[in-house]
Design a protein around this motif. Structure first.
Motif, short mmCIF file in Angstrom:
data_model
loop_
_atom_site.label_atom_id
_atom_site.label_comp_id
_atom_site.label_asym_id
_atom_site.label_seq_id
_atom_site.Cartn_x
_atom_site.Cartn_y
_atom_site.Cartn_z
N ARG A 82 1.09 3.48 2.06
CA ARG A 82 0.68 2.40 2.97
C ARG A 82 1.57 2.36 4.20
O ARG A 82 1.07 2.21 5.33
CB ARG A 82 0.74 1.06 2.22
CG ARG A 82 0.39 -0.15 3.07
CD ARG A 82 -1.07 -0.15 3.49
NE ARG A 82 -1.36 -1.31 4.34
CZ ARG A 82 -2.53 -1.52 4.93
NH1 ARG A 82 -3.52 -0.63 4.78
NH2 ARG A 82 -2.73 -2.58 5.67
N TRP A 103 2.08 3.83 -3.99
CA TRP A 103 1.09 3.30 -3.05
C TRP A 103 1.79 2.68 -1.84
O TRP A 103 1.31 2.81 -0.71
CB TRP A 103 0.20 2.26 -3.74
CG TRP A 103 -0.77 1.61 -2.82
CD1 TRP A 103 -2.02 2.03 -2.48
CD2 TRP A 103 -0.56 0.38 -2.07
NE1 TRP A 103 -2.59 1.17 -1.58
CE2 TRP A 103 -1.72 0.16 -1.31
CE3 TRP A 103 0.50 -0.51 -1.99
CZ2 TRP A 103 -1.86 -0.95 -0.48
CZ3 TRP A 103 0.38 -1.61 -1.15
CH2 TRP A 103 -0.79 -1.82 -0.41
N PRO A 125 -4.20 8.08 3.93
CA PRO A 125 -3.56 7.84 2.63
C PRO A 125 -3.72 8.98 1.64
O PRO A 125 -2.79 9.28 0.89
CB PRO A 125 -4.27 6.58 2.13
CG PRO A 125 -4.74 5.88 3.36
CD PRO A 125 -5.09 6.97 4.33
N TYR A 130 2.20 -5.15 0.12
CA TYR A 130 0.82 -5.58 -0.18
C TYR A 130 0.56 -7.04 0.16
O TYR A 130 -0.51 -7.57 -0.14
CB TYR A 130 0.46 -5.28 -1.64
CG TYR A 130 1.24 -6.01 -2.71
CD1 TYR A 130 1.06 -7.37 -2.96
CD2 TYR A 130 2.15 -5.33 -3.53
CE1 TYR A 130 1.75 -8.03 -3.95
CE2 TYR A 130 2.86 -5.99 -4.53
CZ TYR A 130 2.65 -7.33 -4.74
OH TYR A 130 3.33 -7.99 -5.73
#
Length: 366
Positions: free
Chosen positions: A293, A289, A303, A205
Motif C-alpha cells: 500500500r 499488504w 500492488p 489501513y
C-alpha cells in the motif's frame, strides 16, 4: 484522504476490533513470557499490563492525527514534512513492516522445525507459506479483514486450553506480588512488545474504515481484550513453570500444551501449532499488504507487481537465516525498533501535528 478509497473497498467500523486483535495474535505470545521473566520474575504479568495501558495512549494519538478528515501515514507525513521528505519517511516505514513480518515468519518456521518437522528445510516451508501469503494479500484488504475475523475466532477457541496449566499450577510461583522495582518492570514491559507487535498497520489501513471518527472504541477494545489475554497467558506460564525452568524453556506456551490430554485426541501441541498458523498468517499478511500500500501511494507501483517484488525479497532474506541465534537477534532488533517507533516517533509526530495545526489556526484568524 477518505474519499480516495472507493466505497466498495471500505469496511465497517467494528471490523477494526478484529484487525487489531488479529495483528497482535502473532507469534510473540509463544516465546515472549520467558524473556520477560528474566527481568521481572513472577511480576511479568504486571509488565504486560503496563504495556497494554501504554498502547491505549498511542491508539488515541493515531486517531487524533489521522482523523478529520481520514488519512493514512503517507498523508500525515506529507502534511508535516512536505511531499519529498514525507515520502522518504513513508518509504522507511516499509522497512519497519518488512522486518516485523520477517520476525513473525521466521519464528513460526522455527517452531514448525523444532516441534513438528525437524528435517524440513527453511526454504521449503518459506516457499509454501509465501504462496499462501500471495494468495491472501492479492485478494485485497477486505479479504484480509475477513481472514482477521476468522483468526480472531480461532484465538477464542484456543484460549480455553489455558485452563489446564492454571488447574495444575502452583500459586506460590506468583508470590510475592510486586517484588521488583519500577525500572525492572519497565524493562520487562519493553521485552513484552513482541507480543503486541503488528497493530501499527492501523496507520496504513485507517482510510479504509467507514465513519472512522466514531470507531476508536473498537481499536481500544481490541487492545483491552488482547492485553487481558496476554496477561492470562503470562500468568498461566508463571503458575506452571518454576523460576529456573521458565528462564530456560523455549516456547513455554507450547510446552504447556503437552500436558493436555483427551481420550479422542493425541498430541494437542501439533493441533495448537497449526491452529496458530491461522493467527500468525493474518498478522503477517496485513504487514505485507501495508508495504504494498505504501509503495502504491508513494511510487504508483501497481500492488500486484510490488507484492511479487516484496515476496521475492522476503524469500531471499528468509533463507539466509539458518540458526536460532540469528532469529533471536532479529527478534531483539525488531522489538527495539518497534519500541522506538511507537513510543518515541509516534509522540514526536503527534507533537509536530499539534504545532502545525496551531500555527494554521493562528494564521487563519489573522
Amino acid at each position: 484522504m477518505q474519499n480516495s478509497v472507493k466505497e466498495n473497498y471500505l469496511i465497517s467500523g467494528f471490523f477494526v476490533f478484529f484487525l487489531i486483535f488479529a495483528t497482535q495474535s502473532g507469534i510473540g505470545g509463544l516465546g515472549s513470557p520467558n524473556i520477560m521473566f528474566k527481568y521481572s520474575g513472577q511480576d511479568a504479568w504486571i509488565s504486560v499490563f503496563i504495556m497494554g495501558l501504554g498502547l491505549h495512549l498511542i491508539i488515541w494519538m493515531m486517531f487524533k492525527m489521522l482523523g478529520n478528515p481520514a488519512k493514512d501515514i503517507i498523508d500525515l507525513h506529507q502534511l508535516i514534512f512536505g511531499r519529498f521528505m514525507g515520502n522518504a519517511f513513508s518509504l522507511l516505514m516499509i522497512g519497519y513492516y518488512f522486518i516485523s513480518a520477517l520476525y513473525v515468519f521466521l519464528t513460526y518456521i522455527d517452531i514448525v522445525q523444532v516441534w513438528v518437522f525437524p528435517t524440513i528445510r527453511t526454504w521449503e516451508l518459506a516457499a509454501l507459506f509465501i504462496c499462501l501469503i500471495y494468495y491472501l494479500v492479492s485478494g485485497g484488504f477486505r479479504v484480509l479483514t475477513g481472514f482477521a475475523l476468522f483468526s480472531t475466532i480461532t484465538a477464542f477457541l484456543l484460549f480455553p486450553l489455558i485452563y489446564f496449566p492454571i488447574k495444575f499450577g502452583n500459586l506460590n510461583y506468583l508470590m510475592p506480588v510486586w517484588n521488583h522495582s519500577v525500572p525492572e518492570l519497565l524493562r520487562a514491559s519493553k521485552a513484552s512488545y513482541g507480543i503486541f507487535i503488528g497493530f501499527e498497520s492501523l496507520l496504513v489501513y485507517f482510510p479504509f474504515i467507514k465513519a472512522v471518527e466514531k470507531q476508536a472504541k473498537w481499536a481500544h477494545l481490541g487492545i483491552v481484550i488482547n492485553t487481558l489475554q496476554f496477561v492470562v497467558i503470562t500468568i498461566s506460564n508463571l503458575l506452571f513453570y518454576s523460576q529456573g525452568l521458565l528462564k530456560n524453556t523455549l516456547y513455554p506456551l507450547l510446552g504447556i500444551t503437552k500436558i493436555i490430554q483427551f481420550d479422542y485426541i493425541e498430541r494437542i501441541e501439533f493441533i495448537f501449532i497449526f491452529c496458530w498458523l491461522i493467527m500468525f498468517i493474518s498478522s503477517l499478511c496485513i504487514s505485507i499488504w501495508s508495504c504494498t500500500r505504501i509503495l502504491k501511494r508513494v511510487t504508483n507501483l501497481k500492488p500486484r507487481m510490488s507484492l511479487i517484488l516484496i515476496l521475492t525479497i522476503f524469500f531471499i532474506v528468509v533463507v539466509q537465516f539458518n540458526e536460532k541465534l540469528q532469529i533471536d537477534a532479529l527478534g531483539n532488533f525488531t522489538i527495539n525498533i518497534g519500541i522506538y517507533f511507537v513510543f518515541t516517533y509516534m509522540p514526536l509526530l503527534f507533537i509536530l501535528y499539534l504545532i502545525r495545526n496551531r500555527r494554521k489556526a493562528k494564521l487563519s484568524t489573522e
